[in-house]
Design a protein around this motif. Structure first.
Motif, PDB file in Angstrom:
ATOM      1  N   ASP A  94       0.823  -1.210   0.000  1.00  0.00           N
ATOM      2  CA  ASP A  94       0.000   0.000   0.000  1.00  0.00           C
ATOM      3  C   ASP A  94       0.860   1.264   0.000  1.00  0.00           C
ATOM      4  OD1 ASP A  94      -2.307  -1.528  -0.067  1.00  0.00           O
ATOM      5  OD2 ASP A  94      -2.727  -1.301   2.087  1.00  0.00           O
ATOM      6  N   ILE A  95       1.942   1.237   0.758  1.00  0.00           N
ATOM      7  CA  ILE A  95       2.857   2.386   0.776  1.00  0.00           C
ATOM      8  C   ILE A  95       3.475   2.572  -0.605  1.00  0.00           C
ATOM      9  CG2 ILE A  95       5.062   3.248   1.677  1.00  0.00           C
ATOM     10  CD1 ILE A  95       4.264   1.858   4.363  1.00  0.00           C
ATOM     11  N   LYS A  96       3.933   1.471  -1.205  1.00  0.00           N
ATOM     12  CA  LYS A  96       4.540   1.556  -2.540  1.00  0.00           C
ATOM     13  C   LYS A  96       3.546   2.133  -3.546  1.00  0.00           C
ATOM     14  CE  LYS A  96       4.644  -1.850  -5.292  1.00  0.00           C
ATOM     15  NZ  LYS A  96       4.753  -3.215  -5.768  1.00  0.00           N
ATOM     16  N   LEU A  99       3.055   5.915  -3.494  1.00  0.00           N
ATOM     17  CA  LEU A  99       4.140   6.758  -4.011  1.00  0.00           C
ATOM     18  C   LEU A  99       4.017   6.879  -5.524  1.00  0.00           C
ATOM     19  CD1 LEU A  99       7.008   5.229  -1.869  1.00  0.00           C
ATOM     20  CD2 LEU A  99       5.943   7.477  -1.569  1.00  0.00           C
ATOM     21  N   PRO A 100       4.103   8.101  -6.042  1.00  0.00           N
ATOM     22  CA  PRO A 100       3.935   8.300  -7.490  1.00  0.00           C
ATOM     23  C   PRO A 100       5.055   7.635  -8.296  1.00  0.00           C
ATOM     24  CG  PRO A 100       4.529  10.362  -6.401  1.00  0.00           C
ATOM     25  CD  PRO A 100       4.346   9.339  -5.326  1.00  0.00           C
ATOM     26  N   LYS A 101       4.659   6.843  -9.287  1.00  0.00           N
ATOM     27  CA  LYS A 101       5.622   6.153 -10.154  1.00  0.00           C
ATOM     28  C   LYS A 101       6.429   7.138 -10.989  1.00  0.00           C
ATOM     29  CE  LYS A 101       3.215   1.814 -10.998  1.00  0.00           C
ATOM     30  NZ  LYS A 101       2.601   0.942 -12.016  1.00  0.00           N
ATOM     31  N   GLU A 102       5.757   8.174 -11.455  1.00  0.00           N
ATOM     32  CA  GLU A 102       6.398   9.081 -12.402  1.00  0.00           C
ATOM     33  C   GLU A 102       7.233  10.167 -11.734  1.00  0.00           C
ATOM     34  OE1 GLU A 102       2.528   9.828 -11.124  1.00  0.00           O
ATOM     35  OE2 GLU A 102       2.925   8.259 -12.541  1.00  0.00           O
ATOM     36  N   SER A 103       7.279  10.224 -10.432  1.00  0.00           N
ATOM     37  CA  SER A 103       8.045  11.252  -9.731  1.00  0.00           C
ATOM     38  C   SER A 103       9.496  10.809  -9.555  1.00  0.00           C
ATOM     39  CB  SER A 103       7.423  11.522  -8.359  1.00  0.00           C
ATOM     40  OG  SER A 103       8.261  12.374  -7.609  1.00  0.00           O
ATOM     41  N   GLY A 104      10.389  11.542 -10.203  1.00  0.00           N
ATOM     42  CA  GLY A 104      11.811  11.237 -10.064  1.00  0.00           C
ATOM     43  C   GLY A 104      12.306  11.389  -8.637  1.00  0.00           C
ATOM     44  N   SER A 105      11.709  12.321  -7.902  1.00  0.00           N
ATOM     45  CA  SER A 105      12.154  12.550  -6.528  1.00  0.00           C
ATOM     46  C   SER A 105      11.750  11.417  -5.592  1.00  0.00           C
ATOM     47  CB  SER A 105      11.630  13.891  -6.014  1.00  0.00           C
ATOM     48  OG  SER A 105      10.214  13.901  -6.044  1.00  0.00           O
ATOM     49  N   CYS A 106      10.772  10.604  -6.006  1.00  0.00           N
ATOM     50  CA  CYS A 106      10.337   9.468  -5.181  1.00  0.00           C
ATOM     51  C   CYS A 106      10.875   8.129  -5.685  1.00  0.00           C
ATOM     52  CB  CYS A 106       8.810   9.391  -5.146  1.00  0.00           C
ATOM     53  SG  CYS A 106       8.044  10.622  -4.103  1.00  0.00           S
ATOM     54  N   TYR A 107      11.671   8.164  -6.753  1.00  0.00           N
ATOM     55  CA  TYR A 107      12.131   6.916  -7.362  1.00  0.00           C
ATOM     56  C   TYR A 107      12.876   6.032  -6.356  1.00  0.00           C
ATOM     57  CZ  TYR A 107      14.570   3.541 -10.199  1.00  0.00           C
ATOM     58  OH  TYR A 107      15.061   2.354 -10.696  1.00  0.00           O
TER      59      TYR A 107
END
Length: 186
Positions: A94-96, A99-107
């Motif tokens: 659920d946490i994964k 998190l936005p897939k397309e956000s480089g800052s969250c990669y």
């Protein structure tokens, strides 16, 4: 939810911590089987499709492993397996997903949580292995293709789920039939 001084939210602890066996082995035949299955064409996509419908991938892999051993999967599992899945594996998933897939800052964060989710699934399979490895029923006399479909059906969260996912079950059964090295369909 209680409120602490300065309006800091406090989540009350409602459940005891999970108790895992001290001698839990995560490098099992079931884990190796799961990794091998995941590499087969169509298996990951079929498992993830079923997961989106409420199925547990680890239950699916346990059912497939039992079929590969020519054993029947009852769909029953130890409470510790279910509890681990519900409290740890699903929480990390659920946490994964949050998190936005397309956000480089969250990669890096998303990748790290994905690795933790995989490790949680590994522990879940190790817990399942403890039970599955000690079962001593006679080999099933059914055709392996019929056995794997029956086992996958037993892994369903409920009977309605199995009926609704019949085409996914058959697709997955076809992909998994020859998962064991040297295994032959009968």
């Amino acid at each position: 939810m209680e409120t602490a001084p300065d309006d800091i939210a406090v989540i009350p602890q409602t459940a005891a911590s999970l108790a895992l066996p001290a001698d839990l082995q995560t490098d099992t035949e079931l884990w190796s089987f799961a990794l091998s299955c995941w590499q087969k064409p169509g298996v990951a996509s079929a498992c993830l499709s079923l997961q989106q419908q409420g199925w547990s991938v680890t239950r699916i892999l346990c059912a497939a492993w039992k079929a590969n051993q020519r054993r029947t999967y009852s769909g029953l599992e130890a409470v510790t397996v279910t509890e681990w899945r519900n409290r740890v594996t699903v929480a990390l998933r659920d946490i994964k997903r949050a998190l936005p897939k397309e956000s480089g800052s969250c990669y890096d964060l998303r990748s790290g949580v994905a690795r933790l989710e995989l490790e949680a699934e590994r522990v879940e399979l190790a817990l399942a292995w403890q039970t599955l490895n000690t079962e001593t029923e006679e080999p099933a006399m059914q055709d392996r293709n019929i056995l794997i479909i029956g086992n996958l059906t037993a892994a369903a969260p409920c009977a309605n789920s199995a009926r609704a996912a019949a085409s996914d079950i058959h697709q997955l059964a076809s992909a998994l039939t020859f998962s064991r090295p040297g295994a032959q369909s009968t």
